[in-house]
Design a protein around this motif. Sequence first.
Motif, PDB file in Angstrom:
ATOM      1  N   ASP A  85       0.827  -1.215   0.000  1.00  0.00           N
ATOM      2  CA  ASP A  85       0.000   0.000   0.000  1.00  0.00           C
ATOM      3  C   ASP A  85       0.855   1.257   0.000  1.00  0.00           C
ATOM      4  OD1 ASP A  85      -2.697  -1.247   0.435  1.00  0.00           O
ATOM      5  OD2 ASP A  85      -1.679  -1.980   2.247  1.00  0.00           O
ATOM      6  N   VAL A  86       1.991   1.151   0.672  1.00  0.00           N
ATOM      7  CA  VAL A  86       2.858   2.328   0.856  1.00  0.00           C
ATOM      8  C   VAL A  86       4.291   1.929   0.520  1.00  0.00           C
ATOM      9  CG1 VAL A  86       3.687   4.085   2.485  1.00  0.00           C
ATOM     10  CG2 VAL A  86       1.403   3.064   2.812  1.00  0.00           C
ATOM     11  N   LEU A  87       4.899   2.691  -0.386  1.00  0.00           N
ATOM     12  CA  LEU A  87       6.312   2.474  -0.705  1.00  0.00           C
ATOM     13  C   LEU A  87       7.110   3.692  -0.246  1.00  0.00           C
ATOM     14  CD1 LEU A  87       8.729   1.123  -2.236  1.00  0.00           C
ATOM     15  CD2 LEU A  87       7.945   2.361  -4.284  1.00  0.00           C
ATOM     16  N   VAL A  88       8.116   3.446   0.578  1.00  0.00           N
ATOM     17  CA  VAL A  88       9.007   4.545   0.988  1.00  0.00           C
ATOM     18  C   VAL A  88      10.358   4.324   0.309  1.00  0.00           C
ATOM     19  CG1 VAL A  88       9.996   5.851   2.899  1.00  0.00           C
ATOM     20  CG2 VAL A  88       7.833   4.618   3.239  1.00  0.00           C
ATOM     21  N   ASN A  89      10.645   5.159  -0.687  1.00  0.00           N
ATOM     22  CA  ASN A  89      11.917   5.073  -1.411  1.00  0.00           C
ATOM     23  C   ASN A  89      12.970   5.825  -0.616  1.00  0.00           C
ATOM     24  OD1 ASN A  89      11.359   3.599  -3.906  1.00  0.00           O
ATOM     25  ND2 ASN A  89      10.010   5.314  -4.429  1.00  0.00           N
ATOM     26  N   ASN A  90      13.636   5.078   0.264  1.00  0.00           N
ATOM     27  CA  ASN A  90      14.565   5.682   1.224  1.00  0.00           C
ATOM     28  C   ASN A  90      16.022   5.300   0.966  1.00  0.00           C
ATOM     29  OD1 ASN A  90      15.430   6.768   3.919  1.00  0.00           O
ATOM     30  ND2 ASN A  90      15.727   4.583   4.322  1.00  0.00           N
ATOM     31  N   ALA A  91      16.269   4.226   0.225  1.00  0.00           N
ATOM     32  CA  ALA A  91      17.651   3.753   0.036  1.00  0.00           C
ATOM     33  C   ALA A  91      18.497   4.830  -0.642  1.00  0.00           C
ATOM     34  CB  ALA A  91      17.651   2.491  -0.820  1.00  0.00           C
ATOM     35  N   GLY A  92      19.692   4.989  -0.153  1.00  0.00           N
ATOM     36  CA  GLY A  92      20.566   5.982  -0.782  1.00  0.00           C
ATOM     37  C   GLY A  92      21.969   5.926  -0.227  1.00  0.00           C
ATOM     38  N   ILE A  93      22.900   6.454  -1.017  1.00  0.00           N
ATOM     39  CA  ILE A  93      24.309   6.498  -0.598  1.00  0.00           C
ATOM     40  C   ILE A  93      24.894   7.866  -0.946  1.00  0.00           C
ATOM     41  CG2 ILE A  93      24.707   4.015  -0.885  1.00  0.00           C
ATOM     42  CD1 ILE A  93      26.194   4.773  -3.556  1.00  0.00           C
ATOM     43  N   THR A  94      26.040   8.158  -0.357  1.00  0.00           N
ATOM     44  CA  THR A  94      26.808   9.335  -0.795  1.00  0.00           C
ATOM     45  C   THR A  94      28.196   8.873  -1.256  1.00  0.00           C
ATOM     46  OG1 THR A  94      27.579   9.672   1.474  1.00  0.00           O
ATOM     47  CG2 THR A  94      25.745  11.049   0.749  1.00  0.00           C
ATOM     48  N   ARG A  95      28.717   9.582  -2.216  1.00  0.00           N
ATOM     49  CA  ARG A  95      30.139   9.431  -2.622  1.00  0.00           C
ATOM     50  C   ARG A  95      30.630  10.848  -2.878  1.00  0.00           C
ATOM     51  NH1 ARG A  95      31.337   4.526  -5.629  1.00  0.00           N
ATOM     52  NH2 ARG A  95      30.469   2.789  -4.454  1.00  0.00           N
ATOM     53  N   ASP A  96      30.840  11.594  -1.794  1.00  0.00           N
ATOM     54  CA  ASP A  96      31.129  13.023  -1.916  1.00  0.00           C
ATOM     55  C   ASP A  96      32.533  13.287  -2.447  1.00  0.00           C
ATOM     56  OD1 ASP A  96      28.654  13.274  -0.737  1.00  0.00           O
ATOM     57  OD2 ASP A  96      29.370  14.157   1.133  1.00  0.00           O
ATOM     58  N   GLY A  97      32.648  14.371  -3.175  1.00  0.00           N
ATOM     59  CA  GLY A  97      33.950  14.817  -3.678  1.00  0.00           C
ATOM     60  C   GLY A  97      33.717  15.938  -4.667  1.00  0.00           C
ATOM     61  N   ARG A  98      34.720  16.818  -4.794  1.00  0.00           N
ATOM     62  CA  ARG A  98      34.574  17.914  -5.767  1.00  0.00           C
ATOM     63  C   ARG A  98      34.377  17.338  -7.168  1.00  0.00           C
ATOM     64  NH1 ARG A  98      38.848  21.321  -6.855  1.00  0.00           N
ATOM     65  NH2 ARG A  98      40.288  19.987  -5.728  1.00  0.00           N
ATOM     66  N   VAL A 143      17.708  18.173   1.423  1.00  0.00           N
ATOM     67  CA  VAL A 143      17.874  19.620   1.260  1.00  0.00           C
ATOM     68  C   VAL A 143      18.908  19.898   0.168  1.00  0.00           C
ATOM     69  CG1 VAL A 143      19.662  19.785   3.073  1.00  0.00           C
ATOM     70  CG2 VAL A 143      18.272  21.790   2.527  1.00  0.00           C
ATOM     71  N   ASN A 144      19.858  18.991   0.015  1.00  0.00           N
ATOM     72  CA  ASN A 144      20.918  19.233  -0.957  1.00  0.00           C
ATOM     73  C   ASN A 144      20.462  19.003  -2.399  1.00  0.00           C
ATOM     74  OD1 ASN A 144      22.472  19.971   1.148  1.00  0.00           O
ATOM     75  ND2 ASN A 144      23.590  18.030   1.317  1.00  0.00           N
ATOM     76  N   GLY A 145      19.289  18.413  -2.571  1.00  0.00           N
ATOM     77  CA  GLY A 145      18.673  18.340  -3.894  1.00  0.00           C
ATOM     78  C   GLY A 145      17.932  19.620  -4.221  1.00  0.00           C
ATOM     79  N   GLN A 146      17.636  20.410  -3.193  1.00  0.00           N
ATOM     80  CA  GLN A 146      16.927  21.670  -3.406  1.00  0.00           C
ATOM     81  C   GLN A 146      17.906  22.818  -3.646  1.00  0.00           C
ATOM     82  OE1 GLN A 146      14.916  21.109   0.549  1.00  0.00           O
ATOM     83  NE2 GLN A 146      13.149  21.886  -0.541  1.00  0.00           N
ATOM     84  N   ARG A 147      19.042  22.799  -2.914  1.00  0.00           N
ATOM     85  CA  ARG A 147      19.899  23.987  -2.930  1.00  0.00           C
ATOM     86  C   ARG A 147      21.320  23.699  -3.409  1.00  0.00           C
ATOM     87  NH1 ARG A 147      23.015  24.549   2.663  1.00  0.00           N
ATOM     88  NH2 ARG A 147      23.874  22.502   2.328  1.00  0.00           N
ATOM     89  N   GLY A 148      21.672  22.410  -3.652  1.00  0.00           N
ATOM     90  CA  GLY A 148      23.054  22.070  -4.019  1.00  0.00           C
ATOM     91  C   GLY A 148      23.927  22.005  -2.783  1.00  0.00           C
ATOM     92  N   GLN A 149      25.055  21.324  -2.905  1.00  0.00           N
ATOM     93  CA  GLN A 149      26.013  21.229  -1.794  1.00  0.00           C
ATOM     94  C   GLN A 149      27.396  20.999  -2.373  1.00  0.00           C
ATOM     95  OE1 GLN A 149      26.183  21.573   1.595  1.00  0.00           O
ATOM     96  NE2 GLN A 149      28.335  20.975   1.422  1.00  0.00           N
ATOM     97  N   PHE A 150      28.333  21.824  -1.988  1.00  0.00           N
ATOM     98  CA  PHE A 150      29.731  21.662  -2.391  1.00  0.00           C
ATOM     99  C   PHE A 150      30.145  20.203  -2.158  1.00  0.00           C
ATOM    100  CE2 PHE A 150      34.254  21.975  -2.321  1.00  0.00           C
ATOM    101  CZ  PHE A 150      34.608  23.134  -2.989  1.00  0.00           C
ATOM    102  N   GLY A 151      30.638  19.530  -3.187  1.00  0.00           N
ATOM    103  CA  GLY A 151      31.099  18.147  -3.043  1.00  0.00           C
ATOM    104  C   GLY A 151      30.036  17.102  -3.334  1.00  0.00           C
ATOM    105  N   GLN A 152      28.849  17.531  -3.777  1.00  0.00           N
ATOM    106  CA  GLN A 152      27.769  16.548  -3.974  1.00  0.00           C
ATOM    107  C   GLN A 152      27.050  16.703  -5.323  1.00  0.00           C
ATOM    108  OE1 GLN A 152      25.208  16.649  -0.345  1.00  0.00           O
ATOM    109  NE2 GLN A 152      26.005  14.594  -0.055  1.00  0.00           N
ATOM    110  N   ALA A 153      27.803  16.900  -6.389  1.00  0.00           N
ATOM    111  CA  ALA A 153      27.153  17.050  -7.703  1.00  0.00           C
ATOM    112  C   ALA A 153      26.312  15.818  -8.029  1.00  0.00           C
ATOM    113  CB  ALA A 153      28.201  17.274  -8.785  1.00  0.00           C
ATOM    114  N   ASN A 154      26.848  14.634  -7.708  1.00  0.00           N
ATOM    115  CA  ASN A 154      26.119  13.392  -7.995  1.00  0.00           C
ATOM    116  C   ASN A 154      24.862  13.267  -7.119  1.00  0.00           C
ATOM    117  OD1 ASN A 154      27.670  13.056  -5.664  1.00  0.00           O
ATOM    118  ND2 ASN A 154      28.742  11.227  -6.374  1.00  0.00           N
ATOM    119  N   TYR A 155      25.027  13.468  -5.835  1.00  0.00           N
ATOM    120  CA  TYR A 155      23.928  13.297  -4.873  1.00  0.00           C
ATOM    121  C   TYR A 155      22.844  14.363  -5.090  1.00  0.00           C
ATOM    122  CZ  TYR A 155      21.958  12.599  -0.109  1.00  0.00           C
ATOM    123  OH  TYR A 155      21.154  12.348   0.974  1.00  0.00           O
TER     124      TYR A 155
END
Length: 248
Positions: A85-98, A143-155
């Motif tokens: 009935d309910v799907l929560v798409n929560n899985a995620g990772i970071t690989r931060d870097g410039r 929040v970083n999908g809304q405003r961007g974050q130094f080191g997270q172009a991929n994320y």
Amino acid sequence: MDKVNKRIVLVTGATGGLGTAMCKQLNKDGFHVIANYRDKSKAEAWQKKMKDEDIHIDLYEADVTNYDSVGTMIKKIEEEVGIIDVLVNNAGITRDGRFAKMSKDDWDAVISSNLTSVFNCTRHVINSMINQQFGRIINISSVNGQRGQFGQANYSAAKAGMHGFTKTLAMEVAKYGITVNTISPGYIATDMVMAVPEKVREQIVAQIPMGRLGGTHEVAYLVSFLASDKTNFITGANYSINGGQHVY
Ligand code: CAA
């Protein structure tokens, strides 16, 4: 196993910090909770810990970056437990870097874990939701999908992509009683955030008007709210939960 008559919720990446809090809250609020995992021994230890707290959670394995693996898991859940009935798409990772140093691998891994996974999971549940004329899709962005974050172009790209997905799918399935929404947490006290170098993290917390990291339970309340039967008219929306770090 007898099919259950409670609302069934599948949480991807359930054994992480946010996922765990969501599973506990959803269980408390009367849902039958299914946790998706990749690492069997970690998941079994996690399930046991939950059981010790008198919380029953089913475990189902799938690699959310793999379309067929997700399909097999969803089919099994439908046969053994019931329609999700309910799907929560929560899985995620970071690989931060410039970006100037970002490898193709780090780009691909983050896009497939954080965004393609949303396609894979949602695509496999949507037709059953349409048939039963009820569903809730909750996408955990950032929040970083809304405003961007130094080191997270991929994320940031993956998390921003979720907004377009949410808005479009919300339009397409509204007439079937299915709502699709995004939650954009700010910096929450999880292992993912604690992995940010301490000095950098302190600078980030200094930018949060509330003066602290968010609690995982605070995001979990919002997930359970959107999962409820009472939020039929909320769709295509984005809920910010960031302590005032990004207001717009
Ligand atoms: N703004 C401007 N410049 C910055 C900066 C920033 N925010 N962060 C780093 N820099 C600059 C440094 O000052 C330095 O500049 P100089 O070379 O001129 O001295 C340069 O970038 C350092 O770059 P490096 O390539 O050497 O990178 P590094 O090894 O120092 O690491 C980083 C850079 C990976 C971005 C690191 O700063 C970092 O981890 N930042 C945090 C990223 C972040 O917030 N991730 C969130 C993870 S949690 C999450 O994602 C959950 C969620 O949804 C919120």
